[in-house]
Design an enzyme around this catalytic site. Structure first.
Site, short mmCIF file in Angstrom:
data_model
loop_
_atom_site.label_atom_id
_atom_site.label_comp_id
_atom_site.label_asym_id
_atom_site.label_seq_id
_atom_site.Cartn_x
_atom_site.Cartn_y
_atom_site.Cartn_z
N GLY A 39 0.78 -1.23 0.00
CA GLY A 39 0.00 0.00 0.00
C GLY A 39 0.82 1.28 0.00
N ASP A 40 2.06 1.22 0.47
CA ASP A 40 2.92 2.42 0.49
C ASP A 40 4.37 1.98 0.30
OD1 ASP A 40 3.67 5.06 0.66
OD2 ASP A 40 3.63 5.11 2.87
N LEU A 41 4.61 1.28 -0.79
CA LEU A 41 5.91 0.66 -1.03
C LEU A 41 6.91 1.69 -1.59
CD1 LEU A 41 7.15 -2.14 -0.69
CD2 LEU A 41 6.56 -2.62 -3.07
#
Length: 228
Positions: A140-142
């Site tokens: 989701g927030d790589l």
């Protein structure tokens, strides 16, 4: 942190759901073989999670360090280059991370002695992301700020699963990769080749469908930027 603009009951409910989701996602990631910080305790009432402190550096800090080293032609010292823009991201990094010099040096020495290169890190990261997605998990927030390199064994640890979720959709996996691509192009333009190496390892892990979908996600992303 409580949001003052929300009703207290709604805020508490949302924070509880997000905390549960993050803990659940991290647990599943760990079971899939992806290294994450060990969770010691979860305080549901105060929406707090107590985790292992990962001794190391974020990939973001490490790459900025390498960029600075390349630009200056020397290792970081306590002094700024005369031509260095003090308002740049590099200057901010130097000002905030000088206390971490010895750790950086030690990590570099370890990598040199073991013959580890950025290509090795990239390939390992590509396989880790593939392992995560094969387990139907999305980070989701790589970004490079949520990927850590440990000081002791130079292993890769994924952190901050606050936006993580369970999904079997190829689209979600492709968006994960696109977020990482944007992080490289915006923050580490000199290491785009490293991102390509990440994709190569990911593709070799049997994720060709996701790589193909990534082209569609890129196209939509460019349209969104051009439209504004």
């Amino acid at each position: 942190m409580p949001k003052k603009y929300r009703h207290p009951m709604l805020d508490a409910e949302l924070n509880t759901k997000r905390l549960k989701n993050e803990v659940r996602t991290m647990g599943r990631a760990q079971k899939s073989g992806v290294r994450i910080p060990c969770i010691y305790f979860v305080d549901k009432d105060n929406h707090l999670m107590f985790m292992e402190r990962v001794d190391g550096l974020t990939l973001n800090s490490y790459l900025i360090y390498l960029e600075e080293k390349t630009e200056s032609g020397r290792l970081i010292s306590g002094e700024m280059s005369k031509n260095h823009d003090r308002n740049s991201a590099h200057a901010c990094f130097l000002n905030s991370a000088l206390y971490d010099q010895q750790r950086v040096y030690k990590m570099l020495e370890n990598m040199t002695s073991l013959g580890i290169t950025t290509k090795d890190i990239a390939r390992k990261l590509g396989l880790i992301i593939a392992k995560l997605h094969k387990s139907s998990l999305v980070h989701g927030d790589l970004t490079t700020s949520n990927i850590m390199l440990t000081a002791k064994d130079l292993d890769i640890v994924l952190i901050d699963f606050g936006l993580g979720m369970t999904s079997s959709q190829v689209e979600c996996y492709a968006v994960d990769l696109y977020v990482l691509e944007r992080a490289f192009s915006a923050t580490h333009p000199g290491f785009i080749e490293m991102y390509q190496q990440i994709l190569e390892a990911y593709n070799e892990a049997g994720m060709k469908k996701v790589i193909r979908r990534l082209d569609d996600v890129r196209l939509r992303g460019r349209k969104k930027i051009s439209i504004g």
